[in-house]
Design an enzyme around this catalytic site. Structure first.
Site, PDB file in Angstrom:
ATOM      1  N   ALA A 194     -14.618  -8.179  10.402  1.00 41.35           N
ATOM      2  CA  ALA A 194     -14.197  -9.574  10.599  1.00 41.35           C
ATOM      3  C   ALA A 194     -12.773  -9.766  10.083  1.00 41.35           C
ATOM      4  O   ALA A 194     -11.942 -10.424  10.724  1.00 41.35           O
ATOM      5  CB  ALA A 194     -15.153 -10.520   9.891  1.00 41.35           C
ATOM      6  N   LYS A 237     -10.444  -7.535   9.903  1.00 44.25           N
ATOM      7  CA  LYS A 237      -9.497  -6.826  10.784  1.00 44.25           C
ATOM      8  C   LYS A 237      -9.405  -7.513  12.151  1.00 44.25           C
ATOM      9  O   LYS A 237      -8.321  -7.561  12.743  1.00 44.25           O
ATOM     10  CB  LYS A 237      -9.908  -5.349  10.928  1.00 44.25           C
ATOM     11  CG  LYS A 237      -9.829  -4.556   9.629  1.00 44.25           C
ATOM     12  CD  LYS A 237      -8.404  -4.480   9.073  1.00 44.25           C
ATOM     13  CE  LYS A 237      -8.285  -3.547   7.881  1.00 44.25           C
ATOM     14  NZ  LYS A 237      -6.926  -3.491   7.325  1.00 44.25           N
ATOM     15  N   SER A 293      -7.431  -1.786  12.336  1.00 40.54           N
ATOM     16  CA  SER A 293      -8.359  -0.654  12.379  1.00 40.54           C
ATOM     17  C   SER A 293      -9.007  -0.626  13.756  1.00 40.54           C
ATOM     18  O   SER A 293      -8.975  -1.636  14.481  1.00 40.54           O
ATOM     19  CB  SER A 293      -9.449  -0.879  11.321  1.00 40.54           C
ATOM     20  OG  SER A 293     -10.513   0.021  11.501  1.00 40.54           O
ATOM     21  N   ARG A 339      -0.100   5.128  -1.882  1.00 40.67           N
ATOM     22  CA  ARG A 339      -1.088   6.161  -1.508  1.00 40.67           C
ATOM     23  C   ARG A 339      -1.344   6.102  -0.012  1.00 40.67           C
ATOM     24  O   ARG A 339      -1.003   5.127   0.659  1.00 40.67           O
ATOM     25  CB  ARG A 339      -2.451   5.872  -2.169  1.00 40.67           C
ATOM     26  CG  ARG A 339      -2.516   6.004  -3.639  1.00 40.67           C
ATOM     27  CD  ARG A 339      -3.953   5.917  -4.133  1.00 40.67           C
ATOM     28  NE  ARG A 339      -4.440   4.543  -4.258  1.00 40.67           N
ATOM     29  CZ  ARG A 339      -5.565   4.096  -3.687  1.00 40.67           C
ATOM     30  NH1 ARG A 339      -6.285   4.899  -2.923  1.00 40.67           N
ATOM     31  NH2 ARG A 339      -5.946   2.849  -3.869  1.00 40.67           N
ATOM     32  N   TYR A 387     -15.650  -6.213   6.702  1.00 41.62           N
ATOM     33  CA  TYR A 387     -14.389  -5.493   6.954  1.00 41.62           C
ATOM     34  C   TYR A 387     -13.919  -5.764   8.383  1.00 41.62           C
ATOM     35  O   TYR A 387     -12.753  -6.110   8.612  1.00 41.62           O
ATOM     36  CB  TYR A 387     -14.620  -3.999   6.727  1.00 41.62           C
ATOM     37  CG  TYR A 387     -13.417  -3.114   6.985  1.00 41.62           C
ATOM     38  CD1 TYR A 387     -12.350  -3.084   6.098  1.00 41.62           C
ATOM     39  CD2 TYR A 387     -13.369  -2.282   8.113  1.00 41.62           C
ATOM     40  CE1 TYR A 387     -11.245  -2.252   6.327  1.00 41.62           C
ATOM     41  CE2 TYR A 387     -12.270  -1.456   8.345  1.00 41.62           C
ATOM     42  CZ  TYR A 387     -11.219  -1.439   7.449  1.00 41.62           C
ATOM     43  OH  TYR A 387     -10.129  -0.628   7.688  1.00 41.62           O
ATOM     44  N   GLY A 438       0.837  -1.209   0.000  1.00 42.11           N
ATOM     45  CA  GLY A 438       0.000   0.000   0.000  1.00 42.11           C
ATOM     46  C   GLY A 438       0.867   1.252   0.000  1.00 42.11           C
ATOM     47  O   GLY A 438       0.397   2.326   0.369  1.00 42.11           O
TER      48      GLY A 438
END
Ligand SMILES: NC(=O)c1ccc[n+]([C@@H]2O[C@H](COP(=O)([O-])OP(=O)(O)OC[C@H]3O[C@@H](n4cnc5c(N)ncnc54)[C@H](OP(=O)(O)O)[C@@H]3O)[C@@H](O)[C@H]2O)c1
Length: 271
Positions: A159, A161, A144, A14, A157, A11
């Site tokens: 789950a 994380k 997160s 950006r 999402y 990643g």
């Protein structure tokens, strides 16, 4: 600048990953950046080369690949291990967020898991043995706040994380004695493209900034080898305040409905 430490940043083109990669270059790491878009990777490289007057030898290596593709991820990890022979830091920053829980089809659910959980798993599977061989290393993974506290309508999402938190905690315990430090970073809203897509009513300037995550990484790197930090939770001040006032309003509402019981608790508590 002459670099002798190697960092892999997924990643890195950006958002959070790019801010972290920039910080790492400033700290003297040779960075290997992974993302799908070669155009964005090249723009990040160009920016770092200019900002830090990097020469050819120390310039970032760019690997454009889709982390959804298990074979490509494994090949990239093998390439890094054989070319550099060491990795000092692995930053798993790439991730995707797709809203929904039971509304999601299985393919979407699987995609979230492949990018947010399986890709970090594959990279750690390839790179941790190298770190063990070289006598230590550091891994920092982006989970997160949703990896600690789930909210409604974001179950897929969350789950993925929560899964990453569990994987990291297990590896944290398993490899600490071999000099490997694994930290999971858990922020609320961060001002990036991802948050712009679904940031709700929070203005960008009120969000956590990507540079705050980069500073968190620098802080982690500044620790002596005797310290382990399992996870770091960063919240948006506005979110904390909003939740506090909602909790207070609920408390007042409850008190007005159950005055006697409430007052007796307060009187008992003051004894
Ligand atoms: N922003 C937030 O509010 C927030 C909050 C908490 C946690 N996080 C987590 O922080 C991490 C970084 O998020 P961000 O806000 O920086 O996101 P972003 O701005 O959307 O950037 C995502 C990065 O991941 C790469 N990427 C996405 N899918 C990929 C794939 N399939 N294969 C390879 N690379 C891929 C993107 O590059 P390409 O598109 O070119 O592939 C880009 O470099 C994520 O794990 C996210 O879940 C973000």
């Amino acid at each position: 600048m002459d670099f002798d430490r190697i960092a892999v940043v997924t990643g890195g083109s950006r958002g959070i990953g790019k801010a972290v990669a920039r910080e790492l270059v400033e700290c003297g790491y040779q960075v290997i950046l992974i993302a799908r878009s070669m155009k964005n990777l090249e723009a990040a490289k160009e920016e770092f080369m200019r900002a830090y007057s990097l020469s050819g030898k120390n310039s970032p290596e760019l690997l454009a690949l889709d982390l959804l593709d298990e074979k490509k991820v494994t090949e990239a990890a093998e390439h890094i291990v054989s070319k550099y022979g060491r990795v000092d830091l692995l930053f798993n920053g790439a991730g995707i967020s797709i809203p929904g829980t039971l509304e999601q089809d299985v393919e979407t659910f699987d995609t979230l898991f492949a990018v947010n959980l399986r890709a970090p798993f594959l990279l750690m599977k390839a790179i941790i043995p190298l770190m063990v061989k070289q006598g230590g290393g550091r891994i920092i993974n982006m989970a997160s706040r949703n990896g600690k506290v789930a909210v409604s309508k974001l179950g897929g999402y969350s789950a993925s994380k929560f899964g990453l938190m569990g994987l990291d905690e297990s590896l944290y315990r398993e490899f600490s004695s071999q000099g490997i430090s694994i930290t999971t970073v858990c922020p609320g809203w961060v001002n990036t493209d991802m948050a712009a897509g679904e940031g709700g009513s929070m203005p960008p300037e009120k969000m956590i900034q990507p540079e705050d995550i980069a500073k968190t990484v620098r802080w982690l790197l500044s620790m002596t080898p005797s310290v382990r930090v399992m996870d770091v939770l960063l919240e948006c001040a506005g979110d904390v305040e909003k939740r506090a006032s909602v909790e207070l309003a609920k408390l007042y509402e409850l008190r007005s409905r159950h005055r006697e019981e409430f007052d007796s608790i307060i009187v008992d508590g003051s004894k």
